[in-house]
Enzyme design. Structure first.
Site, PDB file in Angstrom:
ATOM      1  N   THR A 291      64.809  52.304  -1.495  1.00  0.00           N
ATOM      2  CA  THR A 291      65.832  51.553  -0.760  1.00  0.00           C
ATOM      3  C   THR A 291      67.121  51.474  -1.569  1.00  0.00           C
ATOM      4  OG1 THR A 291      64.108  50.229   0.296  1.00  0.00           O
ATOM      5  CG2 THR A 291      66.353  49.350   0.388  1.00  0.00           C
TER       6      THR A 291
ATOM      7  N   ARG B 256      58.513  33.379   3.964  1.00  0.00           N
ATOM      8  CA  ARG B 256      59.878  33.368   3.405  1.00  0.00           C
ATOM      9  C   ARG B 256      60.307  31.994   2.919  1.00  0.00           C
ATOM     10  NH1 ARG B 256      62.411  38.298   4.626  1.00  0.00           N
ATOM     11  NH2 ARG B 256      61.953  39.215   6.646  1.00  0.00           N
TER      12      ARG B 256
ATOM     13  N   ASP C   2      60.547  48.096  -5.348  1.00  0.00           N
ATOM     14  CA  ASP C   2      59.172  48.574  -5.368  1.00  0.00           C
ATOM     15  C   ASP C   2      59.209  50.050  -5.779  1.00  0.00           C
ATOM     16  OD1 ASP C   2      56.421  48.680  -4.913  1.00  0.00           O
ATOM     17  OD2 ASP C   2      56.625  48.930  -2.755  1.00  0.00           O
ATOM     18  N   THR C   3      59.249  50.967  -4.814  1.00  0.00           N
ATOM     19  CA  THR C   3      59.377  52.387  -5.165  1.00  0.00           C
ATOM     20  C   THR C   3      60.791  52.707  -5.653  1.00  0.00           C
ATOM     21  OG1 THR C   3      60.077  52.987  -2.937  1.00  0.00           O
ATOM     22  CG2 THR C   3      57.707  53.062  -3.390  1.00  0.00           C
ATOM     23  N   GLY C   4      61.741  51.909  -5.216  1.00  0.00           N
ATOM     24  CA  GLY C   4      63.143  52.149  -5.599  1.00  0.00           C
ATOM     25  C   GLY C   4      63.910  52.958  -4.565  1.00  0.00           C
TER      26      GLY C   4
ATOM     27  N   GLY D 135      65.424  39.691   3.076  1.00  0.00           N
ATOM     28  CA  GLY D 135      64.743  39.176   1.882  1.00  0.00           C
ATOM     29  C   GLY D 135      65.629  38.567   0.814  1.00  0.00           C
TER      30      GLY D 135
ATOM     31  N   LYS E 261      59.013  45.648  -9.514  1.00  0.00           N
ATOM     32  CA  LYS E 261      57.664  46.182  -9.789  1.00  0.00           C
ATOM     33  C   LYS E 261      57.860  47.512 -10.505  1.00  0.00           C
ATOM     34  CE  LYS E 261      55.403  44.376  -5.614  1.00  0.00           C
ATOM     35  NZ  LYS E 261      54.812  44.780  -4.330  1.00  0.00           N
TER      36      LYS E 261
HETATM   37  P1  IMP Z   1      61.332  50.089  -2.039  1.00  0.00           P
HETATM   38  O1  IMP Z   1      62.279  50.896  -1.216  1.00  0.00           O
HETATM   39  O2  IMP Z   1      59.970  50.716  -2.106  1.00  0.00           O
HETATM   40  O3  IMP Z   1      61.862  49.741  -3.403  1.00  0.00           O
HETATM   41  O4  IMP Z   1      61.068  48.803  -1.213  1.00  0.00           O
HETATM   42  C1  IMP Z   1      61.752  47.646  -1.385  1.00  0.00           C
HETATM   43  C2  IMP Z   1      61.509  46.767  -0.169  1.00  0.00           C
HETATM   44  O5  IMP Z   1      60.115  46.689   0.187  1.00  0.00           O
HETATM   45  C3  IMP Z   1      61.930  45.364  -0.520  1.00  0.00           C
HETATM   46  O6  IMP Z   1      63.292  45.147  -0.201  1.00  0.00           O
HETATM   47  C4  IMP Z   1      61.001  44.544   0.343  1.00  0.00           C
HETATM   48  O7  IMP Z   1      61.545  44.377   1.631  1.00  0.00           O
HETATM   49  C5  IMP Z   1      59.749  45.356   0.455  1.00  0.00           C
HETATM   50  N1  IMP Z   1      58.705  44.940  -0.512  1.00  0.00           N
HETATM   51  C6  IMP Z   1      58.193  45.656  -1.528  1.00  0.00           C
HETATM   52  N2  IMP Z   1      57.262  44.970  -2.209  1.00  0.00           N
HETATM   53  C7  IMP Z   1      57.184  43.753  -1.610  1.00  0.00           C
HETATM   54  C8  IMP Z   1      56.385  42.576  -1.844  1.00  0.00           C
HETATM   55  O8  IMP Z   1      55.554  42.469  -2.767  1.00  0.00           O
HETATM   56  N3  IMP Z   1      56.596  41.520  -1.006  1.00  0.00           N
HETATM   57  C9  IMP Z   1      57.496  41.553   0.018  1.00  0.00           C
HETATM   58  N4  IMP Z   1      58.259  42.636   0.274  1.00  0.00           N
HETATM   59  C10 IMP Z   1      58.108  43.738  -0.527  1.00  0.00           C
END
Ligand code: IMP
Ligand code: MG
Length: 189
Positions: free
Chosen positions: A113, A171, A109-111, A51, A137
């Site tokens: 990663t 993408r 998103d959740t953080g 991404g 987010k």
């Molecule tokens: P986290 O671990 O929940 O913060 O997830 C982050 C990962 O989820 C990002 O690196 C994206 O690959 C994927 N992701 C989360 N939200 C979106 C979105 O709205 N569009 C595309 N990918 C997303």
């Protein structure tokens, strides 16, 4: 054939952030990083595949410092919702010990990663570690993570474009677009 939409994917609900706005913001972050890393001779931009590819290649052209680039490939164990369990599919090649590392991702998103990768990288003893994300987010965070450079805070909508995907689609869009998930499901077949 009647052209009903100008978007190349039928599930696009609309443009959230234009290509021009992304361009402008990425330039600004590049200028900020250029100022913050004055004197650094070991700057590494470490992107999370896939991404962050479009973002990191634009960003690096706006940073007026010597730097190198590397990547890690990460995936979530869960389905649609992040569970907090992540898997490293491919690790970075650079020995980051003593380096100034900027971890670059497309969206937080959740953080989970960033939280997990950050802890892993800290174990490898970089000289410094900062985090840069194009999109955030914020209201969805479930863990506390330090974000040093953020392009845009966005509401809780699923988005694609500028490197971000939904099941590998979207993408190539030069802008950030929100996805009509209802339409996405019905146009799958
Ligand atoms: P986290 O671990 O929940 O913060 O997830 C982050 C990962 O989820 C990002 O690196 C994206 O690959 C994927 N992701 C989360 N939200 C979106 C979105 O709205 N569009 C595309 N990918 C997303
Ligand atoms: Mg990702």
């Amino acid at each position: 054939m009647v052209k009903t939409t100008s978007f190349p994917y039928p599930f696009i609900a609309g443009i959230l952030i234009s290509a021009a706005d992304i361009d402008e913001r990425v330039r600004r972050i590049g200028e900020e990083i250029t100022r913050d890393y004055e004197g650094s001779d070991r700057l590494l931009l470490l992107g999370l595949l896939r991404g962050s590819v479009m973002f990191i290649t634009d960003l690096m052209r706006s940073i007026q410092r010597p730097l190198t680039m590397d990547f890690m490939s990460i995936s979530s164990y869960s389905g649609s919702e992040s569970s907090g369990f992540i898997r490293i599919d491919s690790d970075h090649k650079t020995n980051i010990h003593g380096w100034d590392v900027i971890l670059v991702d497309d969206i937080v998103d959740t953080g989970y990663t960033i939280h997990t990768v950050r802890r892993l990288l800290l174990d490898r003893q970089p000289r410094s570690l900062r985090v840069c994300a194009l999109l955030d987010k914020k209201e969805r965070h479930r863990v506390d993570i330090p974000l040093d450079y953020v392009g845009f805070e966005i509401p809780d909508h699923f988005v694609v474009g500028y490197g971000l995907d939904i099941d590998e689609k979207g993408r190539n869009l030069p802008y950030i677009a929100s996805v009509d998930l209802e339409k996405y499901r019905t146009t799958l077949s």
